[in-house]
Scaffold this motif. Structure first.
Motif, short mmCIF file in Angstrom:
data_model
loop_
_atom_site.label_atom_id
_atom_site.label_comp_id
_atom_site.label_asym_id
_atom_site.label_seq_id
_atom_site.Cartn_x
_atom_site.Cartn_y
_atom_site.Cartn_z
N THR A 76 -3.63 0.60 -3.37
CA THR A 76 -3.12 -0.71 -3.00
C THR A 76 -2.22 -1.27 -4.09
O THR A 76 -2.11 -0.69 -5.19
CB THR A 76 -4.27 -1.69 -2.77
N SER A 77 -1.60 -2.40 -3.82
CA SER A 77 -0.74 -3.03 -4.81
C SER A 77 -1.53 -3.44 -6.05
O SER A 77 -0.97 -3.49 -7.15
CB SER A 77 -0.04 -4.25 -4.20
N GLY B 199 -3.98 -1.68 -7.26
CA GLY B 199 -4.44 -0.48 -7.95
C GLY B 199 -5.75 0.09 -7.43
O GLY B 199 -6.23 1.10 -7.95
N SER B 200 -6.31 -0.52 -6.40
CA SER B 200 -7.52 0.04 -5.81
C SER B 200 -7.19 1.33 -5.09
O SER B 200 -6.13 1.44 -4.46
CB SER B 200 -8.14 -0.95 -4.83
N THR B 201 -8.09 2.29 -5.16
CA THR B 201 -7.85 3.60 -4.56
C THR B 201 -9.00 4.00 -3.64
O THR B 201 -10.12 3.52 -3.75
CB THR B 201 -7.70 4.68 -5.65
N ASP B 202 -8.65 4.90 -2.73
CA ASP B 202 -9.65 5.48 -1.84
C ASP B 202 -9.20 6.87 -1.48
O ASP B 202 -7.98 7.16 -1.46
CB ASP B 202 -9.83 4.62 -0.59
N TYR B 203 -10.17 7.75 -1.21
CA TYR B 203 -9.87 9.14 -0.97
C TYR B 203 -10.64 9.69 0.22
O TYR B 203 -11.74 9.23 0.54
CB TYR B 203 -10.27 9.98 -2.20
N ARG C 9 0.83 -1.19 0.00
CA ARG C 9 0.00 0.00 0.00
C ARG C 9 0.87 1.25 0.00
O ARG C 9 1.88 1.30 0.69
CB ARG C 9 -0.87 -0.04 1.25
N MET C 10 0.46 2.26 -0.77
CA MET C 10 1.10 3.58 -0.71
C MET C 10 0.02 4.62 -0.51
O MET C 10 -1.10 4.47 -1.01
CB MET C 10 1.91 3.88 -1.96
N ARG D 20 0.14 5.10 -9.41
CA ARG D 20 1.46 4.56 -9.12
C ARG D 20 2.08 3.98 -10.38
O ARG D 20 1.37 3.51 -11.27
CB ARG D 20 1.40 3.50 -8.01
N ASP D 21 3.40 4.04 -10.43
CA ASP D 21 4.18 3.43 -11.48
C ASP D 21 5.04 2.37 -10.81
O ASP D 21 6.06 2.70 -10.19
CB ASP D 21 5.03 4.49 -12.19
N ASN D 22 4.63 1.12 -10.93
CA ASN D 22 5.34 0.05 -10.22
C ASN D 22 6.77 -0.13 -10.72
O ASN D 22 7.66 -0.48 -9.95
CB ASN D 22 4.56 -1.26 -10.36
N ALA D 23 6.99 0.14 -11.98
CA ALA D 23 8.34 -0.03 -12.54
C ALA D 23 9.31 0.99 -11.94
O ALA D 23 10.51 0.73 -11.84
CB ALA D 23 8.30 0.11 -14.05
#
Length: 122
Positions: free
Chosen positions: A52-53, A55-59, A33-34, A71-74
């Motif tokens: 989340t890892s 790609g789910s988001t919450d605000y 998570r970030m 996010r850019d996982n690379a």
């Protein structure tokens, strides 16, 4: 050693936009998570957005429809696109990362960035 390096803060007029970046570096096996938090003077730190890892988001309700986390996982980087900024968005913004480290036992730890100031003038 793990570091979170934030950038992109600054001064902007109400209605303007800013894009924050947070790059994680070091002995990282995976990023879970970030999130972005913010803290205004005299107030408690609050959660702004999380991804989340998967790609789910919450605000936070106060930023829904105006802010977008991605996010850019690379690149081990998380972004916060902030549009239609308001004076009440003025705060120090902090990146937070939930990481699994590439060390013995693959420990899971939380890290904070140093913070970046966002100031929105009316």
């Amino acid at each position: 050693q793990v570091q979170l390096l934030e950038s992109g803060g600054g001064l902007v007029q109400a209605g303007g936009s800013l894009r924050l970046s947070c790059a994680a570096s070091g002995s990282i096996f995976s990023i879970n998570r970030m999130a972005w938090y913010r803290q205004a003077p005299g107030k408690q730190r609050e959660l702004v957005a999380v991804i989340t890892s998967g790609g789910s988001t919450d605000y936070a309700d106060s930023v829904k429809g105006r802010f977008t986390i991605s996010r850019d996982n690379a690149k081990n980087t998380v972004y916060l696109q902030m549009n239609s900024l308001k004076p009440e968005d003025t705060a120090v913004y902090y990146c937070n990362a939930d990481l699994t480290l590439l060390t013995l036992g693959y420990p899971r730890k939380y890290y904070w960035g140093q913070g970046t100031q966002v100031t929105v003038s009316s």
